[in-house]
Design a protein around this motif. Sequence first.
Motif, mmCIF file in Angstrom:
data_model
loop_
_atom_site.group_PDB
_atom_site.id
_atom_site.type_symbol
_atom_site.label_atom_id
_atom_site.label_comp_id
_atom_site.label_asym_id
_atom_site.label_seq_id
_atom_site.Cartn_x
_atom_site.Cartn_y
_atom_site.Cartn_z
ATOM 1 N N GLU A 1 0.846 -1.188 0.000
ATOM 2 C CA GLU A 1 0.000 0.000 0.000
ATOM 3 C C GLU A 1 0.885 1.243 0.000
ATOM 4 N N LEU A 2 0.525 2.212 -0.830
ATOM 5 C CA LEU A 2 1.226 3.486 -0.887
ATOM 6 C C LEU A 2 0.271 4.574 -0.441
ATOM 7 N N ARG A 3 0.756 5.441 0.427
ATOM 8 C CA ARG A 3 -0.080 6.558 0.856
ATOM 9 C C ARG A 3 0.785 7.769 1.142
ATOM 10 N N TRP A 4 0.194 8.945 1.013
ATOM 11 C CA TRP A 4 0.875 10.210 1.301
ATOM 12 C C TRP A 4 0.909 10.414 2.811
ATOM 13 N N ASP A 5 2.130 10.604 3.371
ATOM 14 C CA ASP A 5 2.241 10.719 4.830
ATOM 15 C C ASP A 5 2.363 12.157 5.305
ATOM 16 N N GLY A 6 2.139 13.108 4.410
ATOM 17 C CA GLY A 6 2.239 14.525 4.763
ATOM 18 C C GLY A 6 3.434 15.203 4.143
ATOM 19 N N THR A 7 4.472 14.427 3.813
ATOM 20 C CA THR A 7 5.656 14.977 3.151
ATOM 21 C C THR A 7 6.094 14.145 1.960
ATOM 22 N N ARG A 8 5.882 12.831 2.031
ATOM 23 C CA ARG A 8 6.339 11.945 0.972
ATOM 24 C C ARG A 8 5.391 10.761 0.849
ATOM 25 N N TRP A 9 5.599 9.960 -0.193
ATOM 26 C CA TRP A 9 4.814 8.746 -0.377
ATOM 27 C C TRP A 9 5.455 7.606 0.400
ATOM 28 N N SER A 10 4.696 7.004 1.285
ATOM 29 C CA SER A 10 5.174 5.925 2.134
ATOM 30 C C SER A 10 4.604 4.597 1.640
ATOM 31 N N THR A 11 5.422 3.558 1.711
ATOM 32 C CA THR A 11 5.020 2.212 1.294
ATOM 33 C C THR A 11 4.958 1.288 2.495
ATOM 34 N N LEU A 12 3.914 0.464 2.554
ATOM 35 C CA LEU A 12 3.778 -0.538 3.601
ATOM 36 C C LEU A 12 3.592 -1.901 2.949
ATOM 37 N N ASN A 13 4.395 -2.875 3.361
ATOM 38 C CA ASN A 13 4.218 -4.242 2.887
ATOM 39 C C ASN A 13 3.075 -4.883 3.677
ATOM 40 N N VAL A 14 1.954 -5.115 3.022
ATOM 41 C CA VAL A 14 0.774 -5.671 3.688
ATOM 42 C C VAL A 14 0.598 -7.161 3.390
ATOM 43 N N SER A 15 1.587 -7.760 2.708
ATOM 44 C CA SER A 15 1.527 -9.184 2.414
ATOM 45 C C SER A 15 1.925 -9.994 3.644
ATOM 46 N N ASP A 16 1.561 -11.273 3.652
ATOM 47 C CA ASP A 16 2.023 -12.171 4.718
ATOM 48 C C ASP A 16 3.123 -13.099 4.207
ATOM 49 N N LYS A 17 3.640 -12.816 3.008
ATOM 50 C CA LYS A 17 4.671 -13.657 2.406
ATOM 51 C C LYS A 17 6.035 -12.967 2.510
ATOM 52 N N PRO A 18 6.964 -13.485 3.307
ATOM 53 C CA PRO A 18 8.276 -12.851 3.447
ATOM 54 C C PRO A 18 9.147 -13.054 2.212
ATOM 55 N N GLY A 19 10.064 -12.107 2.001
ATOM 56 C CA GLY A 19 11.067 -12.242 0.954
ATOM 57 C C GLY A 19 10.592 -11.996 -0.457
ATOM 58 N N LEU A 20 9.392 -11.444 -0.622
ATOM 59 C CA LEU A 20 8.836 -11.288 -1.967
ATOM 60 C C LEU A 20 8.662 -9.834 -2.393
ATOM 61 N N LEU A 21 9.240 -8.883 -1.650
ATOM 62 C CA LEU A 21 9.137 -7.484 -2.039
ATOM 63 C C LEU A 21 10.491 -6.796 -1.823
ATOM 64 N N GLN A 22 11.036 -6.246 -2.907
ATOM 65 C CA GLN A 22 12.283 -5.487 -2.857
ATOM 66 C C GLN A 22 11.982 -4.050 -3.276
ATOM 67 N N VAL A 23 12.643 -3.084 -2.614
ATOM 68 C CA VAL A 23 12.459 -1.673 -2.957
ATOM 69 C C VAL A 23 13.797 -1.097 -3.405
ATOM 70 N N TYR A 24 13.734 -0.143 -4.330
ATOM 71 C CA TYR A 24 14.975 0.400 -4.905
ATOM 72 C C TYR A 24 14.748 1.822 -5.389
ATOM 73 N N GLU A 25 15.753 2.667 -5.187
ATOM 74 C CA GLU A 25 15.780 3.988 -5.808
ATOM 75 C C GLU A 25 17.211 4.277 -6.233
ATOM 76 N N PRO A 26 17.403 4.985 -7.360
ATOM 77 C CA PRO A 26 18.747 5.216 -7.887
ATOM 78 C C PRO A 26 19.681 5.853 -6.859
ATOM 79 N N GLY A 27 20.875 5.304 -6.766
ATOM 80 C CA GLY A 27 21.869 5.811 -5.836
ATOM 81 C C GLY A 27 21.919 5.066 -4.529
ATOM 82 N N TYR A 28 20.951 4.184 -4.305
ATOM 83 C CA TYR A 28 20.877 3.419 -3.065
ATOM 84 C C TYR A 28 20.822 1.927 -3.388
#
Length: 247
Positions: free
Chosen positions: A51-78
């Motif tokens: 789930e993605l939602r606006w937290d007042g300053t930026r877009w925040s992501t929450l993993n709402v799945s019950d399956k571990p190891g199946l979501l990776q996040v990435y942004e350039p430079g990191y």
Amino acid sequence: MTLRIHVHPGSSTATFARDHIVRVGRGRTSDVRVGNQLVQGRLTVSKAHAELRWDGTRWSTLNVSDKPGLLQVYEPGYEEVPLEPGRPWVPVRHRWSYSIGRPDQRFHVVCRTDDHKGPAVMPGAHRRFTPERGETDYVETDPTAGLEDIIIALAFTELERDVLLAYYSDFALLPRPPTLEPRSHEEAARRLGRSRDSTRKAIERVNDKIARAEGAPAMATGRNVSAEIARWLARTGTLDPDLVRAD
């Protein structure tokens, strides 16, 4: 446009405003559907995965799945990092992506926002997850504070920017390429349509400009090219296709 989400590869793109909670998953009620194909006879993406939602300053992501190891996040430079069930994540940059599913068969979702374009230098707090409390609280320091001055200092000519992209453009790509390495002097010269010696002299001039910026990598000297320099440039937005700064 506030938040634009693109399922990669493909042409599926959707745009969302701040007041919308964006649900990503394979379920029919998801705002962004991904991973509804069988992989070796089974599904690897949850009906509701993120789930993605606006937290007042930026877009925040929450993993709402019950399956571990199946979501990776990435942004350039990191680094690309796993986001486990129940954990939140807030990108620093205005461009980021998700890789969902098993390592041998990932589904990719690419995001872009115009709400916090460039490195996050806005005053105030950013979120930190505290496992022992099971909640998110706020930290008063910003890990990217000070990058605004670096961006102002890094104003390149059109030619200098072309030189940087010839060596490092893969470091700005979304989703993340399987391998991230600077291109060789020979490959950069071929891309620029210049001689190898001319290209090496050009990167030497660019490194001299980079080295004057506060906090620049020590490797930015002479004709050096390195992943360390590339990641630093990506974090500052220098390599972004939509953030061109020229003299």
